[in-house]
Design an enzyme around this catalytic site. Structure first.
Site, short mmCIF file in Angstrom:
data_model
loop_
_atom_site.label_atom_id
_atom_site.label_comp_id
_atom_site.label_asym_id
_atom_site.label_seq_id
_atom_site.Cartn_x
_atom_site.Cartn_y
_atom_site.Cartn_z
N GLU A 149 0.80 -1.14 -0.02
CA GLU A 149 0.06 0.01 0.05
C GLU A 149 0.82 1.20 0.08
O GLU A 149 1.51 1.57 0.84
CB GLU A 149 -0.90 -0.03 1.32
CG GLU A 149 -1.89 1.20 1.26
CD GLU A 149 -2.65 1.42 2.60
OE1 GLU A 149 -3.28 2.13 2.66
OE2 GLU A 149 -2.53 0.45 3.50
N GLU A 231 -8.21 11.59 5.09
CA GLU A 231 -8.53 10.66 6.34
C GLU A 231 -8.48 11.85 7.38
O GLU A 231 -7.74 12.18 7.92
CB GLU A 231 -7.19 9.94 6.42
CG GLU A 231 -6.87 8.70 5.53
CD GLU A 231 -5.80 7.92 5.73
OE1 GLU A 231 -6.06 6.50 5.96
OE2 GLU A 231 -4.63 8.28 6.37
#
Length: 446
Positions: A149, A231
């Site tokens: 990731e 986020e």
């Protein structure tokens, strides 16, 4: 140190599985609601996976969204509340159209995958603005990816940080980035821009090549999705993704196959090395330092540097060493070798001595170092055995490039006067109990 141990672990773990996308809604308030834009070319997701608080996003059908409202109040030493994002590719079986993903990172067209984003930020809340780019060992279109990731933080506000710990600094895509690494069932490599940016345009291969060169990713893995979003931990209203693009046509930067120029004029002052910078058609990522003892035999890489200098340490007294350096870029291209310089240490050695003690339990171990002065701008380079992984370190800065590791001093212990000492160390895991420990050249094992 605050660590967001679950950021990547849960980022997509419960999102969209078995959920029918909300195709027509310009405002999405459902926790896992989604819609498509540009005739299905991209998917926009609300993705409130880490909190029970409400969040609504206003979707721009041209290719963006704004967090219209958000009542999040997550602790900053835990996971964020959500990851509203726009993406190309597949995320838990919800796929955009025409992305040509999954795509193997070794394929000829991978170097042509390019993306851009522009964002606007409020002056309130606690959040990061980040790409989330996923790779899997298989051409997966559903479920959790287990390869790598890649997170690219353009900006953040408040006391939040990526998974794991910082392992280096690199210049890529027109900016300087802190490199962070952690493993939570898959490798999470995060690039945090040292100065905030509101836009970026880059080839995915630029960052992936750096991750491959550090040993955190593999060319055999498959790119499955390219996502950009936010986020939020606290608040989040006003975060806006103005525009997102994704293309496999290459744009400005096709695959980079041009190596940097050879570093020149390598010189030594005592045990401090310096050289003239290399140049590159895209950008020099760093330099590799090679050393041998004596004036014959093979050289071994002992360290890397993102600057044009290196302070050698861990050298034996009254001994001659030779060094050379080479440059490398983000695509993994390596320059020729610089000239070679010789260094002969004094009778007392460069330092008053280095010792290391290993404490072991099962597959885990801790290395405790003691470095006696005098020492200035010290560094301890060594090679980590195959399968070993450093999980934390203290009282030192850690740089990792594949299996090559360097520990250097902090601002307060980089110089150690004669008659004094400093202690530091790291904790690591290895494949099995009893497998060989690393050899720390220049440090006596006690």
């Amino acid at each position: 140190m605050r660590r967001i141990a679950l950021v990547a672990a849960l980022l997509g773990g419960f999102v969209l599985f078995g959920v029918t996308p909300a195709q027509a809604a310009p405002v999405i308030c459902e926790k896992y609601g989604s819609t498509t834009v540009q005739s299905g070319r991209y998917v926009v997701i609300n993705n409130v996976w880490g909190a029970s608080t409400s969040q609504c996003i206003d979707v721009n059908q041209a290719g963006g969204f704004t967090i219209q409202s958000a009542n999040h109040n997550n602790a900053t030493n835990g996971a964020p509340a959500s990851y509203p994002a726009i993406y190309a590719g597949c995320h838990y079986a919800n796929c955009s159209t025409g992305s040509n993903l999954p795509m193997q990172a070794s394929s000829g067209n991978f170097g042509n995958v390019r993306t851009s984003v522009s964002m606007s930020y409020p002056s309130t809340g606690t959040w990061d603005a980040a790409y989330d780019i996923w790779f899997d060992p298989t051409p997966r279109t559903d479920g959790q990816n287990t390869g790598a990731e890649i997170m690219i933080w353009l900006n953040h506000r408040g006391s939040v940080q990526p998974v794991g710990s910082q392992v280096g600094t690199v210049n890529l895509a027109g900016g300087t980035w802190q490199v962070w690494f952690g493993n939570i069932g898959w490798n999470v490599i995060s690039y945090v821009r040292t100065s905030a940016a509101s836009s970026i345009d880059f080839a995915v291969n630029t960052f992936y090549s750096d991750a491959v060169s550090r040993g955190y990713a593999q060319r055999s893995w498959y790119l499955t999705s390219v996502q950009a979003g936010f986020e939020p931990w606290v608040g989040g209203a006003g975060l806006t993704l103005n525009n997102f693009t994704y293309t496999t046509s290459g744009g400005q930067n096709p695959t980079d196959t041009t190596p940097p120029s050879t570093p020149s004029n390598l010189t030594a002052s005592g045990t401090n090395l310096s050289w003239n910078a290399s140049s590159d058609n895209v950008g020099v990522a760093g330099y590799r330092i090679y050393r041998r003892q004596g004036t014959s035999g093979s050289f071994s890489q002992v360290a890397t540097s993102t600057s044009t200098s290196y302070a050698a340490t861990g050298l034996a007294a009254s001994t001659t060493y030779q060094f050379y350096v080479s440059a490398y870029d983000a695509a993994g291209n390596v320059s020729g070798q610089s000239n070679t310089v010789s260094v002969t240490t004094q009778g007392g050695g460069q330092t008053g001595g280095c010792s290391v003690r290993f404490d072991q339990w099962g597959p885990g171990y801790v290395a405790y170092f003691t470095l006696n002065g005098p020492a200035t701008n010290w560094s301890i380079p060594f090679t980590l055995p195959s399968g070993h992984q450093i999980t934390s370190n203290w009282s030192s800065q850690l740089t990792v490039s594949g299996s090559n590791v360097t520990l250097t001093g902090m601002s307060w212990n980089a110089s150690v006067p004669a008659g004094q000492s400093t202690t530091f160390g790291f904790q690591a895991n290895r494949p099995a109990t009893g497998s060989p420990l690393p050899t720390i050249q220049g440090c006596t094992q006690v």
